[in-house]
Design a protein around this motif. Structure first.
Motif, PDB file in Angstrom:
ATOM      1  N   HIS A  32      -1.708   1.280   1.120  1.00  0.00           N
ATOM      2  CA  HIS A  32      -3.039   0.734   0.819  1.00  0.00           C
ATOM      3  C   HIS A  32      -4.056   1.827   1.127  1.00  0.00           C
ATOM      4  N   PRO A  53      -2.338  -8.456   1.370  1.00  0.00           N
ATOM      5  CA  PRO A  53      -1.630  -8.384   0.084  1.00  0.00           C
ATOM      6  C   PRO A  53      -1.637  -9.727  -0.652  1.00  0.00           C
ATOM      7  N   ASP A  84       3.672  -5.996  -1.856  1.00  0.00           N
ATOM      8  CA  ASP A  84       2.588  -5.215  -1.270  1.00  0.00           C
ATOM      9  C   ASP A  84       2.545  -5.309   0.254  1.00  0.00           C
TER      10      ASP A  84
END
Length: 208
Positions: free
Chosen positions: A115, A126, A131
């Motif tokens: 990120h 996320p 993610d």
């Protein structure tokens, strides 16, 4: 001392290996207790710390390093996120440092955040399971070993914490950023020391 730097680049560490889909003998996987949201208790979906040791110069106690980094990860509230730790020698670190920073010199740690736009201290939020990833930290094991010997203390944990802080958006390009990052490392190590009996100080106080 070569200055460390937050690197806003995708890691050269292969994605499928960081996800734990391929596990050669030089990988160690440490899975956290809590499961990620939406994983329905599937033990294979637990968030992992993956340590890859590609160097043979310095003996590395991966089990101990894994436990300590897991503890730091949970103290920082990051137990839900995957994290890759790649241990390399001076030659590999010089190549990475030259490629991404234009400085062909060995250093102790380079961080590659998943990120990239976090403000210092923000924890990622996320929207998708894939993610839940912090990114990768490249560990200059030879360099860290020399620093540990010179200062007669263990620099592995404080260097790992420094790298994780970079993944969370902390930098030290200005005095204000330096103080902010130092405070975060100090607060985290105070808790770590209390629970483990260690007497570690932030990396930023030990190096220049």
């Amino acid at each position: 001392m070569v200055r460390r730097l937050f690197l806003p680049f995708r890691s050269p560490y292969p994605e499928q290996k960081r996800k734990g889909l391929v596990q050669p003998p030089f990988f160690s996987v440490f899975r956290s207790g809590p499961t990620c949201p939406g994983c329905h208790g599937d033990p294979q979906a637990r968030m992992a710390l993956v340590i890859r040791n590609t160097q043979k110069v310095v003996p590395l106690r991966r089990a101990r390093l894994g436990r300590d980094v897991q503890a730091l990860r949970h103290l920082l509230g990051l137990g839900r996120f995957d994290l890759g730790l790649v241990c390399v020698d001076d030659q590999r670190m010089r190549a990475l440092n030259g490629r991404y920073r234009g400085q062909e010199a060995a250093t102790d740690v380079l961080s590659f955040p998943f990120h990239e736009d976090l403000r210092a201290g923000d924890i990622p939020k996320p929207l998708h399971h894939d993610d839940y990833n912090l990114g990768d930290i490249f560990f200059g094991v030879e360099y860290i070993y020399r620093e540990s010997q010179a200062h007669r203390q263990d620099f592995y944990n404080v260097t790992a914490l420094h790298g994780i802080c970079h993944l969370l958006g902390y930098r030290h390009s200005t005095e204000a950023e330096w103080k902010q990052m130092l405070q975060k490392e100090s607060d985290t190590l105070q808790l770590f020391n209390r629970f483990t009996g260690a007497r570690l100080q932030p990396l930023m106080l030990n190096t220049t």
